[in-house]
Design a protein around this motif. Structure first.
Motif, PDB file in Angstrom:
ATOM      1  N   GLY A  19       0.744  -1.306  -0.017  1.00 60.30           N
ATOM      2  CA  GLY A  19       0.182   0.054   0.017  1.00 60.30           C
ATOM      3  C   GLY A  19       0.888   1.348   0.040  1.00 60.30           C
ATOM      4  N   VAL A  20       1.823   1.256   0.769  1.00 58.32           N
ATOM      5  CA  VAL A  20       2.888   2.443   0.918  1.00 58.32           C
ATOM      6  C   VAL A  20       3.383   2.654  -0.522  1.00 58.32           C
ATOM      7  N   ALA A  21       3.861   1.517  -1.137  1.00 62.68           N
ATOM      8  CA  ALA A  21       4.562   1.661  -2.340  1.00 62.68           C
ATOM      9  C   ALA A  21       3.685   2.069  -3.546  1.00 62.68           C
ATOM     10  N   ALA A  22       2.446   1.404  -3.585  1.00 61.77           N
ATOM     11  CA  ALA A  22       1.459   2.175  -4.447  1.00 61.77           C
ATOM     12  C   ALA A  22       1.132   3.488  -4.351  1.00 61.77           C
ATOM     13  N   THR A  23       1.159   3.916  -3.046  1.00 67.19           N
ATOM     14  CA  THR A  23       0.671   5.350  -2.840  1.00 67.19           C
ATOM     15  C   THR A  23       1.905   6.325  -3.274  1.00 67.19           C
ATOM     16  N   LEU A  24       3.171   5.809  -2.933  1.00 64.35           N
ATOM     17  CA  LEU A  24       4.351   6.677  -3.501  1.00 64.35           C
ATOM     18  C   LEU A  24       4.258   6.885  -4.903  1.00 64.35           C
ATOM     19  N   VAL A  25       4.107   5.725  -5.548  1.00 66.04           N
ATOM     20  CA  VAL A  25       4.281   5.581  -7.097  1.00 66.04           C
ATOM     21  C   VAL A  25       3.103   6.322  -7.841  1.00 66.04           C
ATOM     22  N   LEU A  26       1.827   6.294  -7.198  1.00 67.14           N
ATOM     23  CA  LEU A  26       0.834   7.127  -7.954  1.00 67.14           C
ATOM     24  C   LEU A  26       1.114   8.865  -7.340  1.00 67.14           C
ATOM     25  N   ASN A  27       1.791   9.032  -6.356  1.00 74.47           N
ATOM     26  CA  ASN A  27       1.842  10.491  -6.019  1.00 74.47           C
ATOM     27  C   ASN A  27       2.901  10.986  -7.158  1.00 74.47           C
ATOM     28  N   ALA A  28       3.982  10.085  -7.288  1.00 76.86           N
ATOM     29  CA  ALA A  28       4.947  10.798  -8.284  1.00 76.86           C
ATOM     30  C   ALA A  28       4.223  10.774  -9.818  1.00 76.86           C
ATOM     31  N   PHE A  29       3.521   9.777 -10.004  1.00 77.90           N
ATOM     32  CA  PHE A  29       2.738   9.798 -11.191  1.00 77.90           C
ATOM     33  C   PHE A  29       1.989  10.992 -11.440  1.00 77.90           C
ATOM     34  N   ASN A  30       1.103  11.492 -10.166  1.00 71.06           N
ATOM     35  CA  ASN A  30       0.343  12.650 -10.578  1.00 71.06           C
ATOM     36  C   ASN A  30       1.206  13.888 -10.580  1.00 71.06           C
ATOM     37  N   SER A  31       2.344  13.913  -9.775  1.00 68.64           N
ATOM     38  CA  SER A  31       2.996  15.224  -9.746  1.00 68.64           C
ATOM     39  C   SER A  31       3.693  15.501 -11.113  1.00 68.64           C
ATOM     40  N   ASN A  32       3.990  14.403 -11.903  1.00 68.47           N
ATOM     41  CA  ASN A  32       4.397  14.327 -13.367  1.00 68.47           C
ATOM     42  C   ASN A  32       3.729  14.663 -14.381  1.00 68.47           C
ATOM     43  N   LEU A  33       2.528  14.444 -14.087  1.00 70.21           N
ATOM     44  CA  LEU A  33       1.363  14.430 -15.304  1.00 70.21           C
ATOM     45  C   LEU A  33       1.197  15.999 -15.652  1.00 70.21           C
ATOM     46  N   VAL A  34       1.392  16.026 -17.027  1.00 70.83           N
ATOM     47  CA  VAL A  34       1.215  17.395 -17.734  1.00 70.83           C
ATOM     48  C   VAL A  34       0.382  17.327 -18.799  1.00 70.83           C
ATOM     49  N   PHE A  35      -0.878  18.074 -18.807  1.00 75.28           N
ATOM     50  CA  PHE A  35      -1.854  17.976 -19.670  1.00 75.28           C
ATOM     51  C   PHE A  35      -1.855  19.265 -20.758  1.00 75.28           C
ATOM     52  N   PHE A  36      -2.283  18.971 -21.748  1.00 74.37           N
ATOM     53  CA  PHE A  36      -2.071  19.766 -23.309  1.00 74.37           C
ATOM     54  C   PHE A  36      -3.550  20.821 -23.164  1.00 74.37           C
ATOM     55  N   PHE A  37      -3.416  22.030 -23.613  1.00 76.83           N
ATOM     56  CA  PHE A  37      -4.368  22.727 -23.663  1.00 76.83           C
ATOM     57  C   PHE A  37      -4.113  23.686 -25.007  1.00 76.83           C
ATOM     58  N   SER A  38      -5.179  24.060 -25.714  1.00 75.50           N
ATOM     59  CA  SER A  38      -4.934  24.936 -26.648  1.00 75.50           C
ATOM     60  C   SER A  38      -5.203  26.403 -26.483  1.00 75.50           C
ATOM     61  N   PRO A  39      -4.620  27.657 -27.069  1.00 77.94           N
ATOM     62  CA  PRO A  39      -5.115  28.908 -26.720  1.00 77.94           C
ATOM     63  C   PRO A  39      -6.425  29.121 -26.462  1.00 77.94           C
TER      64      PRO A  39
END
Length: 166
Positions: A19-39
């Protein structure tokens, strides 16, 4: 302690570690997630304020301005419907040009986008899929608006539609 209790303690400890390992992986994934937007998306308020995201489109002709320090560059990104001013401090890619596709990553600060990274297309036929979709969507909306605006002229007051159609 009985072997049954030892086994149960081992299973509970293993599940807790998992559970701790899964939480750390998901937190790192969420921190590095970058979305794309148009003007257009940014102008509509869909982009996050204070979070890193990417914008894409075309560099507007005549919009590139280099500051006196030689490192800071200001330009405008457009999807042919809306524009967004961008400020970038750093060395631009060799393929960066006015009228060409670009994707910039950074944060929105007030009414301008401050980029931390600028990516340019790598050949004549390539544009990032998100940027190409944003530009084609803007063209489609512009065509739909033009078609709606160029409809038949309004009828003079009191003129029946059948008489005007003849």
């Amino acid at each position: 302690m009985k072997s049954r209790h030892k086994r149960l303690a081992l299973i509970v400890g293993g599940l807790a570690a998992l559970g701790v390992a899964a939480t750390l992986v998901l937190n790192a994934f969420n921190s590095n997630l970058v979305f794309f937007f148009s003007p257009t998306d940014v102008a509509a308020g869909k982009a996050p304020v204070g979070k890193t995201f990417r914008i894409g489109g075309m560099v507007e002709q005549g919009s590139v301005q280099r500051e006196a320090d030689g490192v800071t560059v200001r330009f405008i990104v457009t999807d042919t419907e809306k524009t967004l001013p961008v400020a970038y401090k750093g060395i631009l890619p060799d393929l960066f040009q006015e009228g060409k596709g670009v994707v910039a990553q950074g944060k929105l600060e007030g009414d301008r986008f401050v980029a931390s990274e600028v990516l340019a297309k790598h050949d004549e036929n390539y544009m990032p899929p998100e940027a190409a979709k944003a530009v084609s969507d803007a063209h489609a909306r512009a065509a739909a608006n033009k078609g709606a605006d160029s409809g038949a002229a309004p009828l003079p007051t009191g003129t029946p539609a059948t008489a005007a159609a003849k």
